[in-house]
Design a protein around this motif. Structure first.
Motif, PDB file in Angstrom:
ATOM      1  N   THR A 163       0.821  -1.211   0.000  1.00 38.10           N
ATOM      2  CA  THR A 163       0.000   0.000   0.000  1.00 38.10           C
ATOM      3  C   THR A 163       0.855   1.261   0.000  1.00 38.10           C
ATOM      4  OG1 THR A 163      -1.512   1.296   1.386  1.00 38.10           O
ATOM      5  CG2 THR A 163      -0.080  -0.210   2.531  1.00 38.10           C
ATOM      6  N   ALA A 165       0.340   3.459   1.907  1.00 36.52           N
ATOM      7  CA  ALA A 165       0.430   3.837   3.321  1.00 36.52           C
ATOM      8  C   ALA A 165       1.811   3.550   3.909  1.00 36.52           C
ATOM      9  CB  ALA A 165      -0.645   3.112   4.138  1.00 36.52           C
ATOM     10  N   TYR A 219      -1.582   0.096  10.321  1.00 39.51           N
ATOM     11  CA  TYR A 219      -1.897  -0.553   9.041  1.00 39.51           C
ATOM     12  C   TYR A 219      -0.694  -0.476   8.094  1.00 39.51           C
ATOM     13  CZ  TYR A 219      -3.606  -1.058   4.293  1.00 39.51           C
ATOM     14  OH  TYR A 219      -3.730  -1.433   2.978  1.00 39.51           O
ATOM     15  N   ASN A 226      -5.162   4.394  -4.463  1.00 39.30           N
ATOM     16  CA  ASN A 226      -6.563   4.195  -4.047  1.00 39.30           C
ATOM     17  C   ASN A 226      -7.307   3.259  -5.002  1.00 39.30           C
ATOM     18  OD1 ASN A 226      -5.602   6.684  -2.642  1.00 39.30           O
ATOM     19  ND2 ASN A 226      -7.648   6.560  -1.769  1.00 39.30           N
ATOM     20  N   SER A 265     -15.608   2.407   4.254  1.00 34.03           N
ATOM     21  CA  SER A 265     -14.925   3.645   4.635  1.00 34.03           C
ATOM     22  C   SER A 265     -14.343   4.358   3.417  1.00 34.03           C
ATOM     23  CB  SER A 265     -13.795   3.336   5.624  1.00 34.03           C
ATOM     24  OG  SER A 265     -12.775   2.609   4.960  1.00 34.03           O
ATOM     25  N   HIS A 266     -14.440   3.738   2.260  1.00 39.75           N
ATOM     26  CA  HIS A 266     -13.790   4.308   1.073  1.00 39.75           C
ATOM     27  C   HIS A 266     -14.686   5.317   0.372  1.00 39.75           C
ATOM     28  CE1 HIS A 266     -11.563   0.502   1.718  1.00 39.75           C
ATOM     29  NE2 HIS A 266     -10.556   1.334   1.515  1.00 39.75           N
ATOM     30  N   LEU A 267     -14.028   6.317  -0.166  1.00 40.84           N
ATOM     31  CA  LEU A 267     -14.762   7.487  -0.655  1.00 40.84           C
ATOM     32  C   LEU A 267     -15.792   7.163  -1.747  1.00 40.84           C
ATOM     33  CD1 LEU A 267     -15.086  10.561  -0.483  1.00 40.84           C
ATOM     34  CD2 LEU A 267     -13.359  10.743  -2.285  1.00 40.84           C
ATOM     35  N   LEU A 306     -18.872   5.207  -0.674  1.00 41.75           N
ATOM     36  CA  LEU A 306     -19.678   6.016   0.258  1.00 41.75           C
ATOM     37  C   LEU A 306     -20.486   7.071  -0.498  1.00 41.75           C
ATOM     38  CD1 LEU A 306     -17.210   6.580   3.259  1.00 41.75           C
ATOM     39  CD2 LEU A 306     -19.302   5.210   3.252  1.00 41.75           C
ATOM     40  N   ARG A 356     -19.762  13.121   3.751  1.00 40.42           N
ATOM     41  CA  ARG A 356     -18.991  14.106   4.516  1.00 40.42           C
ATOM     42  C   ARG A 356     -17.646  14.324   3.831  1.00 40.42           C
ATOM     43  NH1 ARG A 356     -18.509  11.620  10.222  1.00 40.42           N
ATOM     44  NH2 ARG A 356     -18.109   9.765   9.007  1.00 40.42           N
ATOM     45  N   ILE A 357     -17.248  15.585   3.718  1.00 44.97           N
ATOM     46  CA  ILE A 357     -15.905  15.891   3.208  1.00 44.97           C
ATOM     47  C   ILE A 357     -15.019  16.140   4.417  1.00 44.97           C
ATOM     48  CG2 ILE A 357     -14.465  17.446   1.865  1.00 44.97           C
ATOM     49  CD1 ILE A 357     -16.778  18.131   0.117  1.00 44.97           C
ATOM     50  N   PHE A 358     -13.977  15.339   4.540  1.00 49.09           N
ATOM     51  CA  PHE A 358     -13.073  15.486   5.678  1.00 49.09           C
ATOM     52  C   PHE A 358     -11.991  16.525   5.364  1.00 49.09           C
ATOM     53  CE2 PHE A 358     -14.174  10.782   6.450  1.00 49.09           C
ATOM     54  CZ  PHE A 358     -15.258  11.123   7.254  1.00 49.09           C
ATOM     55  N   CYS A 381      -8.692  16.938  -0.133  1.00 44.51           N
ATOM     56  CA  CYS A 381      -7.549  16.033  -0.373  1.00 44.51           C
ATOM     57  C   CYS A 381      -7.557  15.464  -1.784  1.00 44.51           C
ATOM     58  CB  CYS A 381      -7.607  14.852   0.592  1.00 44.51           C
ATOM     59  SG  CYS A 381      -7.144  15.265   2.255  1.00 44.51           S
ATOM     60  N   ARG A 420      -6.234  12.350  -4.249  1.00 46.81           N
ATOM     61  CA  ARG A 420      -5.772  10.967  -4.224  1.00 46.81           C
ATOM     62  C   ARG A 420      -5.658  10.423  -5.651  1.00 46.81           C
ATOM     63  NH1 ARG A 420      -4.797  12.338  -0.006  1.00 46.81           N
ATOM     64  NH2 ARG A 420      -5.284  11.488   2.043  1.00 46.81           N
ATOM     65  N   ARG A 475      -9.763  14.640   8.725  1.00 50.16           N
ATOM     66  CA  ARG A 475      -9.642  13.322   9.373  1.00 50.16           C
ATOM     67  C   ARG A 475      -8.171  13.171   9.759  1.00 50.16           C
ATOM     68  NH1 ARG A 475     -11.197   8.068   5.744  1.00 50.16           N
ATOM     69  NH2 ARG A 475      -9.196   8.569   4.794  1.00 50.16           N
ATOM     70  N   ASP A 521      -4.611  12.224   7.390  1.00 56.94           N
ATOM     71  CA  ASP A 521      -4.784  12.311   5.935  1.00 56.94           C
ATOM     72  C   ASP A 521      -3.768  13.281   5.335  1.00 56.94           C
ATOM     73  OD1 ASP A 521      -6.790  10.606   5.107  1.00 56.94           O
ATOM     74  OD2 ASP A 521      -8.401  12.050   5.456  1.00 56.94           O
ATOM     75  N   LEU A 570      -1.676  12.533  -2.368  1.00 55.47           N
ATOM     76  CA  LEU A 570      -0.920  11.285  -2.557  1.00 55.47           C
ATOM     77  C   LEU A 570      -1.093  10.845  -4.004  1.00 55.47           C
ATOM     78  CD1 LEU A 570      -1.789   9.047   0.554  1.00 55.47           C
ATOM     79  CD2 LEU A 570       0.396  10.177   0.086  1.00 55.47           C
TER      80      LEU A 570
HETATM   81  N1  UFG Z   1     -12.967  11.043   2.503  1.00 52.76           N
HETATM   82  C1  UFG Z   1     -13.950  11.963   2.760  1.00 52.76           C
HETATM   83  N2  UFG Z   1     -15.147  11.509   3.232  1.00 52.76           N
HETATM   84  C2  UFG Z   1     -15.401  10.202   3.471  1.00 52.76           C
HETATM   85  C3  UFG Z   1     -14.378   9.258   3.207  1.00 52.76           C
HETATM   86  C4  UFG Z   1     -13.162   9.713   2.714  1.00 52.76           C
HETATM   87  O1  UFG Z   1     -13.777  13.172   2.587  1.00 52.76           O
HETATM   88  O2  UFG Z   1     -16.500   9.863   3.920  1.00 52.76           O
HETATM   89  C5  UFG Z   1     -11.688  11.508   1.956  1.00 52.76           C
HETATM   90  C6  UFG Z   1     -10.506  11.145   2.819  1.00 52.76           C
HETATM   91  O3  UFG Z   1     -10.302  12.102   3.814  1.00 52.76           O
HETATM   92  C7  UFG Z   1      -9.389  11.078   1.768  1.00 52.76           C
HETATM   93  C8  UFG Z   1     -10.110  10.631   0.488  1.00 52.76           C
HETATM   94  O4  UFG Z   1     -11.489  10.885   0.732  1.00 52.76           O
HETATM   95  O5  UFG Z   1      -8.878  12.353   1.552  1.00 52.76           O
HETATM   96  C9  UFG Z   1      -9.951   9.155   0.205  1.00 52.76           C
HETATM   97  O6  UFG Z   1     -10.270   8.439   1.406  1.00 52.76           O
HETATM   98  P1  UFG Z   1     -10.362   6.841   1.457  1.00 52.76           P
HETATM   99  O7  UFG Z   1     -10.689   6.505   2.873  1.00 52.76           O
HETATM  100  O8  UFG Z   1     -11.246   6.344   0.382  1.00 52.76           O
HETATM  101  O9  UFG Z   1      -8.891   6.368   1.080  1.00 52.76           O
HETATM  102  P2  UFG Z   1      -7.500   6.766   1.762  1.00 52.76           P
HETATM  103  O10 UFG Z   1      -6.777   7.633   0.780  1.00 52.76           O
HETATM  104  O11 UFG Z   1      -7.636   7.275   3.126  1.00 52.76           O
HETATM  105  O12 UFG Z   1      -6.858   5.330   1.928  1.00 52.76           O
HETATM  106  C10 UFG Z   1      -6.498   4.518   0.854  1.00 52.76           C
HETATM  107  C11 UFG Z   1      -6.768   3.069   1.190  1.00 52.76           C
HETATM  108  C12 UFG Z   1      -5.964   2.656   2.379  1.00 52.76           C
HETATM  109  C13 UFG Z   1      -4.518   2.961   2.137  1.00 52.76           C
HETATM  110  C14 UFG Z   1      -4.309   4.369   1.682  1.00 52.76           C
HETATM  111  C15 UFG Z   1      -2.915   4.528   1.209  1.00 52.76           C
HETATM  112  O13 UFG Z   1      -8.122   2.907   1.463  1.00 52.76           O
HETATM  113  O14 UFG Z   1      -6.124   1.276   2.577  1.00 52.76           O
HETATM  114  O15 UFG Z   1      -5.149   4.692   0.599  1.00 52.76           O
HETATM  115  O16 UFG Z   1      -2.552   5.831   1.190  1.00 52.76           O
HETATM  116  F1  UFG Z   1      -3.822   2.810   3.281  1.00 52.76           F
END
Ligand code: UFG
Length: 327
Positions: free
Chosen positions: A116, A118, A140, A169, A187-189, A192, A205-207, A218, A220, A280, A283, A287
């Motif tokens: 990942t 991460a 993680y 992502n 939990s993934h954008l 959701l 929700r926008i974090f 953010c 991604r 959040r 974050d 990336l």
């Molecule tokens: N986000 C929101 N609202 C939400 C969910 C997410 O605004 O309800 C935002 C997050 O803050 C982030 C972006 O959307 O900026 C993407 O969030 P995700 O949770 O979908 O993905 P992440 O980038 O946090 O994480 C992903 C993988 C992880 C991995 C990571 C590696 O899901 O497993 O990339 O950087 F670790």
């Protein structure tokens, strides 16, 4: 080649299983269904069980004449890894060690591991190359990095040839919208937002809206699940020639949270409520991957880099499976 797909009933593993079969390999899925879905495995042998059970896994590797192992069976929730680190070390590290030990016993040398982005934590330089310092900021990412190190040292003994693929992502749905994301909890954008568009949740929700990015949200690197799987096939072949292969897998293009929301709105043709919230914790603002190495060494080229296409495939899966796999 007969390939054991650990976690082959999960989101990426099920797509991989389908792609292996299509490419003429013989995938065998090993999954304990703690997260995966039996209905996501079709046209492949399914074995219910735990790769962390040494004797059982040795038996499986022997009985089916497995030539390579692909490993998708990790826990992936960053927040949960912070509140339950031991659970993550147990599943993601200890059990993977057991899997590698079983492979060593039977003499199975090829291993493709889902790593990942991460592992990089909050990198200073974007886009991220593979030699960017590995400084995970949560358990993680740390567990994934630990497994990479374990594989590295094991490969130096000549008993293992491994590829570690660092996903950015993962998203979208593959194979005619039949294999998509159905996580509990989600939990993934993208899923959701789609749930909000389907009226299954009140809002998205926008974090954080005050990041130093063009629209304050953010950014991604969203990479389609079939593009990820295609890289695994190439990496598997690569292990004929090298003992260690580490690649970033991303498009190199970033999309902001707002851009993703707008794209889902457009693709689904539905409106929904957007709530702006605080950042959040953990974050990074941006990336994105430099995946030049995978392109040059594997000849990998993502086929679905466009966000609109990614969202269309995800939407098609959710529209066809409004209750996920229904289990
Ligand atoms: N986000 C929101 N609202 C939400 C969910 C997410 O605004 O309800 C935002 C997050 O803050 C982030 C972006 O959307 O900026 C993407 O969030 P995700 O949770 O979908 O993905 P992440 O980038 O946090 O994480 C992903 C993988 C992880 C991995 C990571 C590696 O899901 O497993 O990339 O950087 F670790």
């Amino acid at each position: 080649m007969r390939v054991l797909v650990c976690g082959g009933a999960g989101y990426i593993g099920s797509n991989m299983t389908a792609m292996l079969a299509k490419a003429g390999h013989e995938p065998i899925v090993l999954d304990n269904l703690s997260k995966g879905h039996r209905a996501a495995v079709r046209n492949a042998r399914f074995i219910l069980g735990d790769f962390g059970d040494y004797d059982f896994t040795v038996d499986v590797l022997r009985k089916y004449g497995i030539a390579a192992v692909m490993h998708f069976a990790a826990y992936i929730e960053v927040g949960e890894s912070v509140s339950q680190p031991l659970r993550y070390y147990d599943n993601n590290v200890s059990r993977t060690r057991t899997l590698l030990a079983a492979m060593e016993t039977v003499g199975v040398r090829k291993f493709v591991f889902s790593s990942t982005a991460a592992v990089y934590g909050m990198p200073d330089r974007i886009p991220i190359t593979e030699d960017t310092p590995k400084m995970p900021i949560n358990p993680y990412g740390e567990t994934k990095w630990s497994v990479e190190r374990m594989c590295h040292f094991q490969s130096e003994t000549d008993k293992l040839r491994y590829a570690a693929l660092r996903y950015f992502n993962a998203c979208g749905a593959g194979f005619d919208a039949t294999l998509g994301e159905d996580h509990h909890p989600e939990s993934h954008l993208i899923p959701l937002i789609i749930q909000a568009a389907m009226g299954k949740r009140d809002n998205i929700r926008i974090f954080g809206i005050d990041y130093s990015t063009p629209d304050g949200t953010c950014v991604r690197d969203y990479i389609h699940v079939e593009d990820l799987c295609a890289a695994h096939l190439l990496a598997l072949d690569k292990l004929d020639n090298v003992a260690e292969a580490v690649y970033n897998l991303g498009n190199g293009t970033g999309y902001s949270v707002r851009q993703v929301i707008d794209t889902v709105r457009r693709v689904c043709g539905k409106d929904f409520k957007v709530v702006e919230e605080d950042r959040r914790p953990g974050d990074p603002p941006v990336l994105t991957a430099d995946a030049t190495k995978a392109q040059n060494e594997l000849g990998w080229k993502p086929r679905y880099p466009d966000l609109e296409t990614i969202v269309q495939t995800a939407w098609a899966f959710h529209a066809a499976h409004p209750n996920g796999y229904g289990d």
